[in-house]
Design a protein around this motif. Structure first.
Motif, mmCIF file in Angstrom:
data_model
loop_
_atom_site.group_PDB
_atom_site.id
_atom_site.type_symbol
_atom_site.label_atom_id
_atom_site.label_comp_id
_atom_site.label_asym_id
_atom_site.label_seq_id
_atom_site.Cartn_x
_atom_site.Cartn_y
_atom_site.Cartn_z
ATOM 1 N N ASP A 103 11.099 -33.790 -3.898
ATOM 2 C CA ASP A 103 11.313 -33.759 -5.341
ATOM 3 C C ASP A 103 9.719 -33.683 -6.117
ATOM 4 O O ASP A 103 9.528 -33.006 -7.050
ATOM 5 C CB ASP A 103 12.349 -34.663 -6.112
ATOM 6 N N LEU A 104 9.254 -34.894 -5.735
ATOM 7 C CA LEU A 104 7.864 -35.107 -6.119
ATOM 8 C C LEU A 104 7.063 -33.626 -5.918
ATOM 9 O O LEU A 104 6.215 -33.257 -6.833
ATOM 10 C CB LEU A 104 7.192 -36.031 -5.658
ATOM 11 N N TRP A 105 7.001 -33.051 -4.826
ATOM 12 C CA TRP A 105 6.369 -32.130 -4.386
ATOM 13 C C TRP A 105 6.622 -30.969 -5.190
ATOM 14 O O TRP A 105 5.466 -30.328 -5.702
ATOM 15 C CB TRP A 105 6.444 -31.918 -2.862
ATOM 16 N N ALA A 106 7.847 -30.627 -5.259
ATOM 17 C CA ALA A 106 8.344 -29.400 -6.305
ATOM 18 C C ALA A 106 7.869 -29.735 -7.475
ATOM 19 O O ALA A 106 7.257 -28.753 -8.297
ATOM 20 C CB ALA A 106 9.914 -29.512 -6.153
ATOM 21 N N ALA A 107 7.853 -30.812 -8.202
ATOM 22 C CA ALA A 107 7.000 -31.103 -9.342
ATOM 23 C C ALA A 107 5.810 -30.775 -9.667
ATOM 24 O O ALA A 107 5.359 -30.253 -10.545
ATOM 25 C CB ALA A 107 7.511 -32.329 -10.243
ATOM 26 N N PHE A 108 4.970 -31.168 -8.752
ATOM 27 C CA PHE A 108 3.618 -30.892 -8.434
ATOM 28 C C PHE A 108 3.218 -29.519 -8.323
ATOM 29 O O PHE A 108 2.045 -29.143 -9.014
ATOM 30 C CB PHE A 108 2.924 -31.673 -7.432
ATOM 31 N N GLN A 109 4.023 -28.582 -8.002
ATOM 32 C CA GLN A 109 3.585 -27.374 -7.639
ATOM 33 C C GLN A 109 3.885 -26.655 -8.821
ATOM 34 O O GLN A 109 3.167 -25.466 -9.305
ATOM 35 C CB GLN A 109 4.867 -26.736 -6.802
ATOM 36 N N THR A 110 4.491 -26.942 -10.045
ATOM 37 C CA THR A 110 4.566 -26.524 -11.393
ATOM 38 C C THR A 110 3.443 -26.706 -12.054
ATOM 39 O O THR A 110 3.175 -26.345 -13.339
ATOM 40 C CB THR A 110 5.795 -26.973 -12.153
ATOM 41 N N VAL A 111 2.253 -28.036 -11.807
ATOM 42 C CA VAL A 111 1.215 -28.163 -12.661
ATOM 43 C C VAL A 111 0.092 -27.110 -12.671
ATOM 44 O O VAL A 111 -0.232 -26.468 -11.608
ATOM 45 C CB VAL A 111 0.643 -29.671 -12.067
ATOM 46 N N PRO A 112 -0.162 -26.631 -13.863
ATOM 47 C CA PRO A 112 -1.261 -25.626 -13.775
ATOM 48 C C PRO A 112 -2.485 -26.052 -13.342
ATOM 49 O O PRO A 112 -2.996 -27.272 -13.082
ATOM 50 C CB PRO A 112 -1.534 -25.601 -15.428
ATOM 51 N N ALA A 113 -3.135 -25.210 -12.420
ATOM 52 C CA ALA A 113 -4.262 -25.419 -11.748
ATOM 53 C C ALA A 113 -5.476 -25.740 -12.965
ATOM 54 O O ALA A 113 -5.672 -24.991 -13.477
ATOM 55 C CB ALA A 113 -4.613 -24.313 -10.672
ATOM 56 N N VAL A 114 -6.420 -26.772 -12.530
ATOM 57 C CA VAL A 114 -7.540 -26.957 -13.369
ATOM 58 C C VAL A 114 -8.635 -27.303 -12.287
ATOM 59 O O VAL A 114 -8.561 -28.015 -11.209
ATOM 60 C CB VAL A 114 -7.208 -28.383 -14.122
ATOM 61 N N ASP A 115 -9.393 -26.298 -12.374
ATOM 62 C CA ASP A 115 -10.823 -26.452 -11.564
ATOM 63 C C ASP A 115 -11.731 -27.485 -12.010
ATOM 64 O O ASP A 115 -12.663 -27.372 -12.686
ATOM 65 C CB ASP A 115 -11.660 -24.932 -11.627
ATOM 66 N N GLU A 116 -11.434 -28.748 -11.497
ATOM 67 C CA GLU A 116 -12.322 -29.797 -11.781
ATOM 68 C C GLU A 116 -12.497 -30.919 -10.678
ATOM 69 O O GLU A 116 -11.512 -31.474 -10.403
ATOM 70 C CB GLU A 116 -11.408 -30.659 -13.092
ATOM 71 N N PRO A 117 -13.497 -30.655 -9.959
ATOM 72 C CA PRO A 117 -13.749 -31.515 -8.583
ATOM 73 C C PRO A 117 -13.738 -32.791 -9.012
ATOM 74 O O PRO A 117 -13.877 -33.587 -10.237
ATOM 75 C CB PRO A 117 -15.321 -31.140 -8.571
ATOM 76 N N SER A 118 -13.162 -33.662 -8.060
ATOM 77 C CA SER A 118 -12.719 -35.324 -8.422
ATOM 78 C C SER A 118 -14.210 -35.900 -7.969
ATOM 79 O O SER A 118 -15.287 -35.416 -7.494
ATOM 80 C CB SER A 118 -11.841 -35.450 -7.188
ATOM 81 N N ARG A 119 -14.529 -36.820 -9.072
ATOM 82 C CA ARG A 119 -15.629 -37.666 -9.103
ATOM 83 C C ARG A 119 -15.503 -38.533 -7.800
ATOM 84 O O ARG A 119 -14.708 -39.206 -7.223
ATOM 85 C CB ARG A 119 -15.731 -38.385 -10.080
ATOM 86 N N GLU A 120 -17.124 -38.876 -7.352
ATOM 87 C CA GLU A 120 -17.255 -39.664 -5.961
ATOM 88 C C GLU A 120 -16.802 -41.067 -6.619
ATOM 89 O O GLU A 120 -17.499 -41.662 -7.861
ATOM 90 C CB GLU A 120 -18.531 -39.535 -5.506
ATOM 91 N N HIS A 121 -16.274 -42.023 -5.812
ATOM 92 C CA HIS A 121 -16.169 -43.542 -6.299
ATOM 93 C C HIS A 121 -17.568 -44.044 -6.167
ATOM 94 O O HIS A 121 -18.384 -43.708 -5.450
ATOM 95 C CB HIS A 121 -15.435 -44.124 -5.216
ATOM 96 N N ASP A 122 -17.925 -45.114 -7.112
ATOM 97 C CA ASP A 122 -19.187 -45.563 -7.276
ATOM 98 C C ASP A 122 -18.958 -47.182 -6.492
ATOM 99 O O ASP A 122 -18.565 -48.065 -7.413
ATOM 100 C CB ASP A 122 -19.656 -45.712 -8.637
ATOM 101 N N LEU A 123 -19.028 -47.121 -5.263
ATOM 102 C CA LEU A 123 -18.878 -48.383 -4.603
ATOM 103 C C LEU A 123 -20.388 -48.719 -3.905
ATOM 104 O O LEU A 123 -21.045 -47.847 -3.351
ATOM 105 C CB LEU A 123 -17.916 -48.241 -3.510
#
Length: 295
Positions: free
Chosen positions: A134-154
């Motif tokens: 069910d979660l997977w089906a929901a995430f398939q409906t999320v519009p694509a956003v071209d936004e690279p994930s930021r690297e963690h600052d550790l």
């Protein structure tokens, strides 16, 4: 003295070799999802319950829903939530449902790398196959956003991601949901929500030096939360001493308003704003029944 020195030296060598062996060993988890249809509506509800929108949306900077970038400042450094939109390059658009299940329930990326426990996957391990579908089906409906994930600052050694394999060996507490047959369906539903998707223990349970929850002190409150916050105890005894009843608790989780007329602040205010205010009344009742241990 010489024997003690030799013993300590040998122990250090053994520990180093054992640690290196664990780090070099790949995390092999074989996930096979059954061929079942997912309900995107139910999945969206579970996503709200799980805090996905709150943690993966950088609203303060005008970020798109689930595009990530929200900072989580801890004693180990700053973590940034990743992009969960359907973008194939920067999000999870090229994942399979098995990749998704492995990440959500086991904290392992499609590449076989462990996720930091800032991602509360030990709680999400309670999800059933149907929940994941069910979660997977929901995430398939999320519009694509071209936004690279930021690297963690550790800093060192926390930026050595493979070192998490040692953490997993020593502290990981995961497993499917196990209802209590002696309790009511409502109480068990509350147990599932609180100990599963809502991951209340992530903030309301103290942690040890390695950032692992001290499960023997579950729901006893915690200091040192992200951004220097702290949480109160939410055991049944502590809640009753503060005058909480089931009706007061469900009302607060729905509105954010406390019995004295004040309002939740900090991260709990965000939990209500982005999560619990969307829950059905029967689920709020179940949460109250479990936390107050009222069968």
């Amino acid at each position: 003295m010489r024997r003690l020195f030799l013993f300590l030296t040998l122990a250090a060598v053994v520990a180093a070799v054992s640690g290196a062996a664990v780090i070099s060993t790949p995390v092999e988890i074989d996930v096979k999802m059954p061929s079942i249809s997912g309900d995107p509506g139910r999945g969206a509800y579970l996503a709200r319950m799980s805090g996905c929108i709150a943690c993966h949306t950088n609203g303060e900077e005008g970020g798109a829903p689930l595009a990530g970038g929200l900072a989580l400042r801890t004693d180990f450094g700053t973590f940034y939530s990743p992009n969960l939109t359907s973008d194939k390059k920067t999000g999870i658009g090229d994942w399979s449902v098995e990749d998704f299940a492995k990440a959500v329930r086991h904290g392992i990326s499609p590449e076989g790398k462990p996720y930091y426990p800032a991602f509360p996957y030990p709680f999400y391990s309670r999800f059933s196959d149907q929940d994941i579908a069910d979660l997977w089906a929901a995430f398939q409906t999320v519009p694509a956003v071209d936004e690279p994930s930021r690297e963690h600052d550790l800093g060192l050694p926390f930026n050595i991601r493979d070192g998490l394999k040692i953490w997993r060996t020593a502290f990981l507490d995961e497993g499917p949901f196990e209802p209590n047959p002696e309790k009511s369906d409502r109480w068990n539903r509350g147990k599932f929500i609180v100990e599963g998707p809502a991951h209340c223990g992530a903030c309301h349970t103290p942690r040890n030096f390695a950032g692992a929850r001290q499960v023997e002190l579950a729901f006893h409150g915690a200091d040192g939360l992200p951004d220097g916050g702290k949480s109160p105890p939410i055991t049944a005894e502590a809640l009753r001493k503060k005058g909480w009843t089931a009706k007061r608790l469900t009302y607060a989780l729905r509105t954010g308003v406390l019995p004295d007329g004040d309002a939740f602040g900090g991260s709990m205010g965000e939990v209500v704003r982005d999560g619990t205010r969307f829950l059905q009344q029967e689920d709020l009742d179940a949460i109250a029944a479990y936390l107050l241990n009222e069968d």
